[in-house]
Design a protein around this motif. Structure first.
Motif, PDB file in Angstrom:
ATOM      1  N   ARG A  53      -0.379 -54.558  29.154  1.00  0.00           N
ATOM      2  CA  ARG A  53      -0.023 -53.328  29.878  1.00  0.00           C
ATOM      3  C   ARG A  53      -1.267 -52.675  30.475  1.00  0.00           C
ATOM      4  NH1 ARG A  53       3.301 -52.354  25.450  1.00  0.00           N
ATOM      5  NH2 ARG A  53       1.845 -50.799  24.639  1.00  0.00           N
ATOM      6  N   GLU A  54      -2.350 -52.649  29.720  1.00  0.00           N
ATOM      7  CA  GLU A  54      -3.593 -52.059  30.231  1.00  0.00           C
ATOM      8  C   GLU A  54      -4.069 -52.793  31.480  1.00  0.00           C
ATOM      9  OE1 GLU A  54      -6.621 -51.850  27.241  1.00  0.00           O
ATOM     10  OE2 GLU A  54      -5.674 -50.157  26.233  1.00  0.00           O
ATOM     11  N   TRP A  55      -3.998 -54.114  31.449  1.00  0.00           N
ATOM     12  CA  TRP A  55      -4.381 -54.910  32.614  1.00  0.00           C
ATOM     13  C   TRP A  55      -3.508 -54.553  33.810  1.00  0.00           C
ATOM     14  CZ3 TRP A  55      -2.039 -60.401  32.844  1.00  0.00           C
ATOM     15  CH2 TRP A  55      -2.206 -60.952  34.113  1.00  0.00           C
ATOM     16  N   VAL A  56      -2.190 -54.529  33.604  1.00  0.00           N
ATOM     17  CA  VAL A  56      -1.260 -54.240  34.699  1.00  0.00           C
ATOM     18  C   VAL A  56      -1.512 -52.843  35.262  1.00  0.00           C
ATOM     19  CG1 VAL A  56       1.175 -53.882  35.273  1.00  0.00           C
ATOM     20  CG2 VAL A  56       0.491 -55.874  33.908  1.00  0.00           C
ATOM     21  N   LEU A  57      -1.683 -51.851  34.398  1.00  0.00           N
ATOM     22  CA  LEU A  57      -1.931 -50.480  34.864  1.00  0.00           C
ATOM     23  C   LEU A  57      -3.241 -50.365  35.633  1.00  0.00           C
ATOM     24  CD1 LEU A  57      -0.689 -48.452  31.764  1.00  0.00           C
ATOM     25  CD2 LEU A  57       0.398 -48.580  34.012  1.00  0.00           C
ATOM     26  N   ALA A  58      -4.253 -51.117  35.232  1.00  0.00           N
ATOM     27  CA  ALA A  58      -5.557 -51.066  35.907  1.00  0.00           C
ATOM     28  C   ALA A  58      -5.476 -51.560  37.342  1.00  0.00           C
ATOM     29  CB  ALA A  58      -6.591 -51.868  35.133  1.00  0.00           C
ATOM     30  N   THR A  59      -4.491 -52.393  37.641  1.00  0.00           N
ATOM     31  CA  THR A  59      -4.388 -52.950  38.991  1.00  0.00           C
ATOM     32  C   THR A  59      -3.837 -51.944  39.996  1.00  0.00           C
ATOM     33  OG1 THR A  59      -2.159 -53.865  38.686  1.00  0.00           O
ATOM     34  CG2 THR A  59      -4.027 -55.292  38.092  1.00  0.00           C
ATOM     35  N   ALA A  60      -3.345 -50.799  39.537  1.00  0.00           N
ATOM     36  CA  ALA A  60      -2.758 -49.802  40.445  1.00  0.00           C
ATOM     37  C   ALA A  60      -3.756 -49.369  41.515  1.00  0.00           C
ATOM     38  CB  ALA A  60      -2.261 -48.597  39.662  1.00  0.00           C
ATOM     39  N   LYS A  61      -5.044 -49.372  41.188  1.00  0.00           N
ATOM     40  CA  LYS A  61      -6.048 -48.953  42.174  1.00  0.00           C
ATOM     41  C   LYS A  61      -6.192 -49.965  43.319  1.00  0.00           C
ATOM     42  CE  LYS A  61      -9.757 -50.591  39.191  1.00  0.00           C
ATOM     43  NZ  LYS A  61     -10.807 -50.163  38.283  1.00  0.00           N
ATOM     44  N   LEU A  62      -5.584 -51.133  43.184  1.00  0.00           N
ATOM     45  CA  LEU A  62      -5.654 -52.144  44.238  1.00  0.00           C
ATOM     46  C   LEU A  62      -4.550 -51.975  45.282  1.00  0.00           C
ATOM     47  CD1 LEU A  62      -6.393 -55.302  42.058  1.00  0.00           C
ATOM     48  CD2 LEU A  62      -8.015 -53.910  43.340  1.00  0.00           C
ATOM     49  N   GLY A  63      -3.613 -51.086  45.022  1.00  0.00           N
ATOM     50  CA  GLY A  63      -2.519 -50.864  45.967  1.00  0.00           C
ATOM     51  C   GLY A  63      -1.186 -50.794  45.249  1.00  0.00           C
ATOM     52  N   ALA A  64      -0.190 -50.309  45.964  1.00  0.00           N
ATOM     53  CA  ALA A  64       1.118 -50.062  45.367  1.00  0.00           C
ATOM     54  C   ALA A  64       1.801 -51.326  44.844  1.00  0.00           C
ATOM     55  CB  ALA A  64       2.022 -49.369  46.386  1.00  0.00           C
ATOM     56  N   GLU A  65       1.547 -52.467  45.485  1.00  0.00           N
ATOM     57  CA  GLU A  65       2.221 -53.708  45.083  1.00  0.00           C
ATOM     58  C   GLU A  65       1.500 -54.438  43.948  1.00  0.00           C
ATOM     59  OE1 GLU A  65       2.629 -56.078  48.588  1.00  0.00           O
ATOM     60  OE2 GLU A  65       3.828 -54.577  49.622  1.00  0.00           O
ATOM     61  N   ALA A  66       0.255 -54.079  43.704  1.00  0.00           N
ATOM     62  CA  ALA A  66      -0.554 -54.821  42.731  1.00  0.00           C
ATOM     63  C   ALA A  66       0.020 -54.823  41.319  1.00  0.00           C
ATOM     64  CB  ALA A  66      -1.991 -54.301  42.736  1.00  0.00           C
ATOM     65  N   PRO A  67       0.504 -53.694  40.784  1.00  0.00           N
ATOM     66  CA  PRO A  67       1.046 -53.747  39.417  1.00  0.00           C
ATOM     67  C   PRO A  67       2.236 -54.696  39.267  1.00  0.00           C
ATOM     68  CG  PRO A  67       0.529 -51.489  40.005  1.00  0.00           C
ATOM     69  CD  PRO A  67       0.386 -52.301  41.261  1.00  0.00           C
ATOM     70  N   ALA A  68       3.089 -54.784  40.260  1.00  0.00           N
ATOM     71  CA  ALA A  68       4.231 -55.704  40.172  1.00  0.00           C
ATOM     72  C   ALA A  68       3.751 -57.149  40.149  1.00  0.00           C
ATOM     73  CB  ALA A  68       5.186 -55.476  41.346  1.00  0.00           C
ATOM     74  N   ILE A  69       2.727 -57.456  40.948  1.00  0.00           N
ATOM     75  CA  ILE A  69       2.155 -58.806  40.954  1.00  0.00           C
ATOM     76  C   ILE A  69       1.518 -59.105  39.600  1.00  0.00           C
ATOM     77  CG2 ILE A  69       0.362 -60.267  41.985  1.00  0.00           C
ATOM     78  CD1 ILE A  69       0.919 -58.675  44.638  1.00  0.00           C
ATOM     79  N   ALA A  70       0.747 -58.135  39.081  1.00  0.00           N
ATOM     80  CA  ALA A  70       0.101 -58.323  37.778  1.00  0.00           C
ATOM     81  C   ALA A  70       1.131 -58.458  36.668  1.00  0.00           C
ATOM     82  CB  ALA A  70      -0.861 -57.166  37.492  1.00  0.00           C
ATOM     83  N   ALA A  71       2.223 -57.691  36.744  1.00  0.00           N
ATOM     84  CA  ALA A  71       3.276 -57.789  35.724  1.00  0.00           C
ATOM     85  C   ALA A  71       3.882 -59.189  35.717  1.00  0.00           C
ATOM     86  CB  ALA A  71       4.355 -56.730  35.961  1.00  0.00           C
ATOM     87  N   ALA A  72       4.076 -59.770  36.888  1.00  0.00           N
ATOM     88  CA  ALA A  72       4.598 -61.138  36.964  1.00  0.00           C
ATOM     89  C   ALA A  72       3.586 -62.129  36.386  1.00  0.00           C
ATOM     90  CB  ALA A  72       4.920 -61.496  38.415  1.00  0.00           C
ATOM     91  N   GLU A  73       2.292 -61.910  36.661  1.00  0.00           N
ATOM     92  CA  GLU A  73       1.259 -62.788  36.100  1.00  0.00           C
ATOM     93  C   GLU A  73       1.177 -62.635  34.585  1.00  0.00           C
ATOM     94  OE1 GLU A  73      -1.995 -61.480  38.534  1.00  0.00           O
ATOM     95  OE2 GLU A  73      -1.572 -62.973  40.079  1.00  0.00           O
ATOM     96  N   ALA A  74       1.349 -61.408  34.086  1.00  0.00           N
ATOM     97  CA  ALA A  74       1.353 -61.176  32.637  1.00  0.00           C
ATOM     98  C   ALA A  74       2.543 -61.886  31.987  1.00  0.00           C
ATOM     99  CB  ALA A  74       1.387 -59.678  32.336  1.00  0.00           C
ATOM    100  N   ALA A  75       3.697 -61.841  32.655  1.00  0.00           N
ATOM    101  CA  ALA A  75       4.870 -62.554  32.135  1.00  0.00           C
ATOM    102  C   ALA A  75       4.605 -64.055  32.106  1.00  0.00           C
ATOM    103  CB  ALA A  75       6.098 -62.241  32.992  1.00  0.00           C
ATOM    104  N   GLY A  76       3.901 -64.550  33.115  1.00  0.00           N
ATOM    105  CA  GLY A  76       3.530 -65.970  33.138  1.00  0.00           C
ATOM    106  C   GLY A  76       2.599 -66.329  32.001  1.00  0.00           C
ATOM    107  N   LEU A  77       1.665 -65.435  31.680  1.00  0.00           N
ATOM    108  CA  LEU A  77       0.740 -65.664  30.566  1.00  0.00           C
ATOM    109  C   LEU A  77       1.504 -65.707  29.245  1.00  0.00           C
ATOM    110  CD1 LEU A  77      -2.364 -65.938  30.030  1.00  0.00           C
ATOM    111  CD2 LEU A  77      -2.365 -63.481  29.608  1.00  0.00           C
ATOM    112  N   ARG A  78       2.440 -64.764  29.075  1.00  0.00           N
ATOM    113  CA  ARG A  78       3.269 -64.762  27.862  1.00  0.00           C
ATOM    114  C   ARG A  78       4.057 -66.065  27.731  1.00  0.00           C
ATOM    115  NH1 ARG A  78       4.946 -59.805  29.698  1.00  0.00           N
ATOM    116  NH2 ARG A  78       4.045 -58.034  28.619  1.00  0.00           N
ATOM    117  N   ALA A  79       4.640 -66.509  28.853  1.00  0.00           N
ATOM    118  CA  ALA A  79       5.460 -67.729  28.834  1.00  0.00           C
ATOM    119  C   ALA A  79       4.612 -68.967  28.565  1.00  0.00           C
ATOM    120  CB  ALA A  79       6.202 -67.874  30.159  1.00  0.00           C
ATOM    121  N   ALA A  80       3.403 -69.013  29.137  1.00  0.00           N
ATOM    122  CA  ALA A  80       2.531 -70.174  28.959  1.00  0.00           C
ATOM    123  C   ALA A  80       1.976 -70.268  27.543  1.00  0.00           C
ATOM    124  CB  ALA A  80       1.388 -70.129  29.980  1.00  0.00           C
TER     125      ALA A  80
END
Length: 196
Positions: A53-80
């Motif tokens: 969650r901290e990683w995903v929240l930190a991406t907000a400074k990269l733009g409005a779409e960044a947290p959604a992209i990071a959340a998908a990548e975090a889900a991928g990390l969990r799945a892997a």
């Protein structure tokens, strides 16, 4: 026939376990190299939902779409790495003292998982003597990956080349390996790969 010219090595029998702090998940190149090394079986990544969650929240400074992209990548990390996800332990966290109380959950995750190390850029927030008392070490990402490269040069070369090729495909332009790694603050790893 059909064999890969570079078969993946058998993973270590008991690879070290390393907690990935949010700050090392944030930079894309670093995260992809860490994830690739784990997929090669060179170490076992450990994380908690709070770290993700901290990683995903930190991406907000990269733009409005960044947290959604990071959340998908975090889900991928969990799945892997489903075995890498560790439940938060408030009981362990409550007994810990660190310079920044907001980092206690990272150390608690390491203790709860029986990890060997915490991979982080934040040296001052994880004093060596505190970690040593818990049987842990703090590893900066460059030193950690350099060590993996020195033990498993072929596997790490594959991982890094795959990340470089992906960066090149996304940018549509040539991407020099040394420059890519230096931007990711992986100076020792860049030197070792250049010398190999």
């Amino acid at each position: 026939m059909g064999d890969s010219p570079h078969p993946a090595p058998a993973p270590a029998l008991n690879p070290q376990r390393a907690v990935l702090d949010a700050c090392v998940l944030y930079p894309t190149v670093l995260r992809e190299i860490l994830q690739g090394a784990a997929q090669e079986g060179l170490y076992r990544p450990v994380f908690s939902d709070r770290i993700l969650r901290e990683w995903v929240l930190a991406t907000a400074k990269l733009g409005a779409e960044a947290p959604a992209i990071a959340a998908a990548e975090a889900a991928g990390l969990r799945a892997a790495f489903p075995r890498g996800l560790v439940a938060e332990r408030a009981d362990i966290e409550a007994r810990l003292l660190l310079p920044d109380p907001n980092d206690r959950h990272v150390l608690a995750t390491a203790i709860a998982s029986g990890a060997d190390a915490i991979v982080t850029f934040n040296a001052q927030d994880f004093p060596g003597h505190v970690l040593a008392a818990e049987g842990l070490r703090r590893r900066d990402p460059d030193g950690f990956l350099w060590e993996l490269q020195s033990r498993h040069p072929e596997a790490m070369a594959r991982v890094v080349e795959a990340v470089r090729a992906r960066a090149e495909a996304i940018s549509g332009q040539p991407v020099a390996l040394k420059a890519l790694l230096k931007r990711a603050r992986l100076y020792r790893l860049a030197k070792a790969l250049e010398a190999a």
